[in-house]
Design a protein around this motif. Sequence first.
Motif, PDB file in Angstrom:
ATOM      1  N   ASN A 285       0.838  -1.205   0.051  1.00 61.03           N
ATOM      2  CA  ASN A 285      -0.088   0.017  -0.094  1.00 61.03           C
ATOM      3  C   ASN A 285       1.072   1.175   0.069  1.00 61.03           C
ATOM      4  O   ASN A 285       1.723   1.349   0.855  1.00 61.03           O
ATOM      5  N   ALA A 286       0.667   1.911  -1.213  1.00 64.16           N
ATOM      6  CA  ALA A 286       1.715   3.349  -1.148  1.00 64.16           C
ATOM      7  C   ALA A 286       0.940   4.461  -0.394  1.00 64.16           C
ATOM      8  O   ALA A 286       2.024   5.259  -0.235  1.00 64.16           O
ATOM      9  N   GLY A 287      -0.225   4.413   0.320  1.00 67.21           N
ATOM     10  CA  GLY A 287      -0.301   5.343   1.252  1.00 67.21           C
ATOM     11  C   GLY A 287      -1.503   6.448   0.655  1.00 67.21           C
ATOM     12  O   GLY A 287      -2.155   7.064   1.536  1.00 67.21           O
ATOM     13  N   PHE A 288      -1.711   6.399  -0.609  1.00 66.77           N
ATOM     14  CA  PHE A 288      -2.595   7.278  -0.928  1.00 66.77           C
ATOM     15  C   PHE A 288      -3.774   6.380  -1.801  1.00 66.77           C
ATOM     16  O   PHE A 288      -4.444   7.150  -2.797  1.00 66.77           O
ATOM     17  N   GLY A 289      -4.103   5.419  -1.468  1.00 69.76           N
ATOM     18  CA  GLY A 289      -5.213   4.655  -1.752  1.00 69.76           C
ATOM     19  C   GLY A 289      -4.650   3.708  -2.915  1.00 69.76           C
ATOM     20  O   GLY A 289      -5.215   3.016  -3.221  1.00 69.76           O
ATOM     21  N   ALA A 290      -3.472   3.704  -3.238  1.00 68.14           N
ATOM     22  CA  ALA A 290      -2.915   3.103  -4.464  1.00 68.14           C
ATOM     23  C   ALA A 290      -2.367   1.601  -3.754  1.00 68.14           C
ATOM     24  O   ALA A 290      -1.581   1.692  -2.824  1.00 68.14           O
ATOM     25  N   GLU A 291      -2.542   0.530  -4.472  1.00 64.70           N
ATOM     26  CA  GLU A 291      -1.931  -0.601  -4.035  1.00 64.70           C
ATOM     27  C   GLU A 291      -1.019  -1.183  -5.147  1.00 64.70           C
ATOM     28  O   GLU A 291      -1.701  -1.232  -6.352  1.00 64.70           O
ATOM     29  N   ARG A 292      -0.138  -1.963  -4.938  1.00 63.87           N
ATOM     30  CA  ARG A 292       0.426  -2.692  -6.029  1.00 63.87           C
ATOM     31  C   ARG A 292       0.921  -3.967  -5.551  1.00 63.87           C
ATOM     32  O   ARG A 292       1.305  -4.018  -4.292  1.00 63.87           O
TER      33      ARG A 292
END
Lengths: 86, 86, 358, 358, 381, 381
Positions: C337-344
């Motif tokens: 989780n990158a922190g601003f809602g984005a996941e990869r």
Amino acid sequence: MCLGIPGQIIEITDTKKKLAIVNVGGVKRQINIACIVNENHPPESCIGDWVLVHVGFAMNRINEEEAAETLQILQELAAAQAALSN
Amino acid sequence: MCLGIPGQIIEITDTKKKLAIVNVGGVKRQINIACIVNENHPPESCIGDWVLVHVGFAMNRINEEEAAETLQILQELAAAQAALSN
Amino acid sequence: MPQNPLFQNIGKNRAKKVRDKYINLTHGSGGKAMRDLINDVFVSTFDNPLLNSLEDQATVNFASLIQHGNKLAFTTDSYVVDPLFFPGSDIGELAINGTVNDLAVSGAKPLYLTCSVILEEGLPVETLRRVVKSMQTAATKAGVQIVTGDTKVVHRGAADKLFINTAGIGVIPDGVNISSKNIQPGDVVIINGELGNHGAAILIARGELALESNIESDCQPLNDLIANILNVCPHINAMRDATRGGLATVLNEFAISANVGIRIHEAAIPVQEKVKGVCEILGLDPLYLANEGKLVLIVKREYADEVLSVMKSHPAGKNSCVIGEVIDVPAEIVLLNAGFGAERILDMLVGEQLPRIC
Amino acid sequence: MPQNPLFQNIGKNRAKKVRDKYINLTHGSGGKAMRDLINDVFVSTFDNPLLNSLEDQATVNFASLIQHGNKLAFTTDSYVVDPLFFPGSDIGELAINGTVNDLAVSGAKPLYLTCSVILEEGLPVETLRRVVKSMQTAATKAGVQIVTGDTKVVHRGAADKLFINTAGIGVIPDGVNISSKNIQPGDVVIINGELGNHGAAILIARGELALESNIESDCQPLNDLIANILNVCPHINAMRDATRGGLATVLNEFAISANVGIRIHEAAIPVQEKVKGVCEILGLDPLYLANEGKLVLIVKREYADEVLSVMKSHPAGKNSCVIGEVIDVPAEIVLLNAGFGAERILDMLVGEQLPRIC
Amino acid sequence: MKFVDEYREPQKAEILLIEIEKISKTLNKHVKIMEVCGGHTHSIFKYGIEEVLPNNIELIHGPGCPVCVMPRGKLDDAISIAKHNNVILTTFGDTMRVPGSKLSLLQAKAEGADIRMVYSPLDSLKIAKENPDKEIVFFGIGFETTAPSTAFTILQAAAENINNFSMFCNHVLVIPALKALLDNPDLQLDGFIGPGHVSMVIGCKPYEFISQQYHKPIVISGFEPIDILQSIWMLLKQLTENRCQVESQYTRIVTHEGNQNALKAINEVFEVRDNFEWRGLGNIPNSGLQISDQYAQFDAELKFSTPNNQVADNKACQCGEILKGVLKPWQCKVFGTACTPENPIGTCMVSSEGACAAYYKYGRFAKAFSQLKVDENKVIA
Amino acid sequence: MKFVDEYREPQKAEILLIEIEKISKTLNKHVKIMEVCGGHTHSIFKYGIEEVLPNNIELIHGPGCPVCVMPRGKLDDAISIAKHNNVILTTFGDTMRVPGSKLSLLQAKAEGADIRMVYSPLDSLKIAKENPDKEIVFFGIGFETTAPSTAFTILQAAAENINNFSMFCNHVLVIPALKALLDNPDLQLDGFIGPGHVSMVIGCKPYEFISQQYHKPIVISGFEPIDILQSIWMLLKQLTENRCQVESQYTRIVTHEGNQNALKAINEVFEVRDNFEWRGLGNIPNSGLQISDQYAQFDAELKFSTPNNQVADNKACQCGEILKGVLKPWQCKVFGTACTPENPIGTCMVSSEGACAAYYKYGRFAKAFSQLKVDENKVIA
Ligand code: SF4
Ligand code: SF4
Ligand SMILES: [Mg+2]
Ligand SMILES: [Mg+2]
Ligand SMILES: [Mg+2]
Ligand SMILES: [Mg+2]
Ligand SMILES: [Mg+2]
Ligand SMILES: [Mg+2]
Ligand SMILES: [Mg+2]
Ligand SMILES: [Mg+2]
Ligand SMILES: [Mg+2]
Ligand SMILES: [Mg+2]
């Protein structure tokens, strides 16, 4: 250093370079036979020869009769000893 | 491939070959500064410069004012958003 | 007894100091030079009754083992790290801690290690002595004994300086059952500190990239930390040390083995500024960098606080923190989780970050 | 569950066959290529439940161990033999039998082995597969399981093709107490067959000396032979496999350890004609040549006949014979009786007969 | 780290995402934006940016990964040079796993070729001095970003008279590739995210044809997530305001004129090739650099004979369509099955800057994840 | 093995021992016999022959081990050649552990010199062909036994035009050494066991000066235990019969004239040095061989400059006295303490043909053993 070991020549691999295969107790190696060949005893005639092998060279042919004679002396000694102890 | 990373020049090691030491987050490496020096900005004057490092070269100086301006825009956006949601 | 004075010297003559400056082929021949090397370098340093008998194997009574638990743990690792000495540690300490940790992550109390070395002809004997001393220091610290070993010497060019293999056995206390198969959605992921120090330290120490930094390897034994954890919470689901392949690899192994997903949070993962610097310069990812004293554990959420607090009070766990959670889908996948809602996806390592780090 | 068809492929995509022809650095990186190599080459071949869990360590219940005896035996050896394949055996079989034998000579039933490999970049994957298969064949024959392991890959030139380390554990039956300290004057020395085959086979296989012969390594597991011996006579005093350094080394180790003398009789020591041939050509002594399936045991004279008869009825002991006896003086000395009244010291090897034989 | 951390803060991303959301609603149409540079592709996936964008904003991943556009024949040539007994081939790590027609450099190394990864082309000169009996060949790849460094390396070799060094030059140029893309009728784009580090060298001016001749907006962007989001926002603003200009978000690095020292070095050492083959895109005129006559002694193509074959791509490979932005990676039949980063069929699967690798590595199941967003198990907000 | 096993049979040894016992009683005096050749020394100890001889027959171990008589300076020279970057030094295994003033070849190899053991000097030519960029230097040592093989190797190199091969020639000659020994007033010998394999090359004739000028008997002997016992018996017979002749026990190998092919090759390739330094014995005129002018291109001494120092032996070292037969090994202060085969101080401790090594390795406590002969524990008669 002066280690030498008897072996029998079983194959000539290069008559020009005077190379042959020697068999020592079932182990084979290529050796140089330059020391033991001459006009009377060309490479081809060496098969079956027993030779003394030193650092990859056949240094001399082994003289089977002389070998037998040396051992013969021992037999005679043994016989004499046996006679004596009887 | 076009990876570039900001670092600060902390030492000039070879003015002729234009070599300097750059510090990237506490890690140092020698880099080439040929791209960022000229008569107005000779090697000696590069100490303290923030540069963009790519494959061992300082490719450009980083413009601190421009950097601040870019972020300033975000602050303004944030302010506007805050004002709106109030 | 015969009175010939030479005869009286036999015993004294048998075990000798190694006088050679460099390892040569006779040190691996099986003969006197090897015996001297083993006695003078290994046995005199590791010095314990099990080893000193110099049989082909060490023997231990089960009675002395069973007091610690009901299961035996058995592991091995070879160590080929280059360079042999690097900031914060060396191949000797690594060879002890690595194997101690592989035992400890099963919950076992590590007890006995082997030491098998492959030496390159030309290795300075002094280097070997340093490594062996370092092994013993690490063994003492970790509370294990080196009880049997082996020495091989290969021609110059047939190995790079020195390789070590250690195998280890330990005993798992009754009631402890740690296995990646235990992992359940809802569990949390805890690590004991900053990632990537070992990998970054090795990379810099190697000198090829001409980087300079004072990053130190995190090489340390984890068995005492783990014993403390198990003391307060025997129900740890899974535990592994994040070595080659880094945190990302361990988490992917967990996800595949337990058929679950795992989500971690970038902002929660501690990485030293200098390690970040190395990664940025070289385009590496600290989540794939090797560690040699980093524990990844998966516990039920209800035990997390208790576990975290005992970890933080241990020197090897001061910077412990929760970094993520186990989820049910997507199974066999680790998400970042990158922190601003984005996941990869945080996939397993493809290719190599660095060779010869352990 | 999401319906994306790609998503359904994950499991299948995770474990792959190794398609590379040669080992490269990614196979040791800790990432996917290594995982594939481990699964496709090692796990699929060694295939057993303890290994297949792929944890950092194998675990075994003491309950299953204790049924075999009351003591644990623990050993390790690294194998660096050159060439990897040679008449009669290969490095894989050697790595199993060598460690099995080091356990078995303590009287232990060998049970579990580790397998740790160091691979040189550029090693043909096919070579590795052959070696690993050979390990499994040998393990099956010896009745042991390979339960944990490790894989390292080093740069081309940092190792020679392939090194293996195996560590092993076994269980020593109650009442068995084998130790060189037990040796007493009056005991007899027994070996299980012809000496020097392994060393001679390696020497010839290496090709450097351009010798030709069909000598085969004697590499074989000794645990079944030893179990049979212990069956009829649990009171074996000492036992060791005569590997590097040959018979002479083992006997010297015994003499030193037990502070006794040992006399052997040249005429009683079996050596193949071809091995004698190699020795004569090169000025080597078969008593120092390596073996990989030769047992040296020391028993009280009263048990000798019984032990010998059980040994001779076992395929690994057909040519067993008594070769000497333990004497009180000279202590720490091995004597060789030449047959016509002459005796001489048979000392430990000085220098090297051959490097990289095991 | 200064100039890095500020551009990665999640809060800042959220501010921009709100603006992007707003503006995309007002646009009320499907917008296709191509990020030209592989560095951007990598960041977009690493930070999951595609996922958080409004549904009507689509990112198209362009041909700006020098590794991805490398034709197989060039790899074969590099390997054939590396296989010379006395050659040490030095290269950036990025090229190691790119498949040639038979082998990658990694595999050629395993088979015995002396191939060494270097951080900087300058490191090759050090290796050359340490190995006077060997020929050191640097495998030069990269766009205008990297060309100055190799140019300065050759200038340094000339200054120091290092005769056992040469370079196998495979530099490519962004502008001709962009022209080729824009001339492709299949591809309908609304705007470009411009390559920040190429522009640091060449400046903003060379992109003016895009706005002037093709009437598309372009925003030159930095590589951190905030940079990219801000650039997208700036592009969307141009679109709503019906502007088409060359703008720069990356003003801290990029100037209008570019870096004169760098350009001078490039012009001194290299000259433009009449033609250069791009993987998937075929021959593009004036799109590659070669070593100029003046520095011919450092030209590995003249020192070594190479097979120099054009090798057709694997039949299954759709890299060309991917690089042109015409297909999405998952539309390639072998994506994620036969073609994976560990066994790539096409180049786009090798470097994490390649669209296929980026999708596979970071976003393989992005569509699926959108269904999983609400998750009560989260321990960290 | 034929011609070997027959000469090792214990029964035959016993027959000879009875005769030797008988004859030594009739002699009724202390008899000192020197075996000249290290090969004999080795066999004597390997088979424990010294131990089974009557007490009044003493064997003195001569200087006939080419390794033992090698001065430290020559080792240093060989090492200095081996340390050249492009040199591969080939050598018989025997020389590897001989201490130079600082290092042995084994240690020099560990420190990085490329030193390879060969079985035959001819193998060096193979290595030379396989390594055309390297200089291959064979470290030629040995008596007349070995000189023909190195001579033929040089002839072969000349015939095949192998230019990267040369030899560091350190051959020594037995006859001048024997003369030097016989001229030493300290040494009172009753007879000699002659070197069987040297004589295979040079024949029996060259020894005639021993019987004619020095009035000592000599029996040229084979190397198996029966050979040696028989030779001792033959010598004792000469002594009882007051003869002093050159006799040969080794008639199966040795002829009166020697091997003409071998002698021709030696004479073609080598010439006698005016002087050569022997360890412990000092300079002996005409006792060494060097490569003749005609084959100068194969002379490593001309190809490489060597330190060529005379290095004094370690002060403790009594090797000279041992080699001359004046002292017994155990009379050297460092024997078995500071000087052992694993850490030899003198050369006599290196090769198992050296008297010190032979005593240490095989017979260290021979005197002690005589007290232990009756042993009820024997399991094998
Ligand atoms: S999935 Fe592979 S083959 Fe298909 S386009 Fe992408 S890189 Fe090319
Ligand atoms: S004991 Fe050593 S130093 Fe003394 S004479 Fe013998 S070899 Fe020389
Ligand atoms: Mg392990
Ligand atoms: Mg530490
Ligand atoms: Mg481990
Ligand atoms: Mg582990
Ligand atoms: Mg061992
Ligand atoms: Mg062992
Ligand atoms: Mg077998
Ligand atoms: Mg063993
Ligand atoms: Mg053993
Ligand atoms: Mg491991």
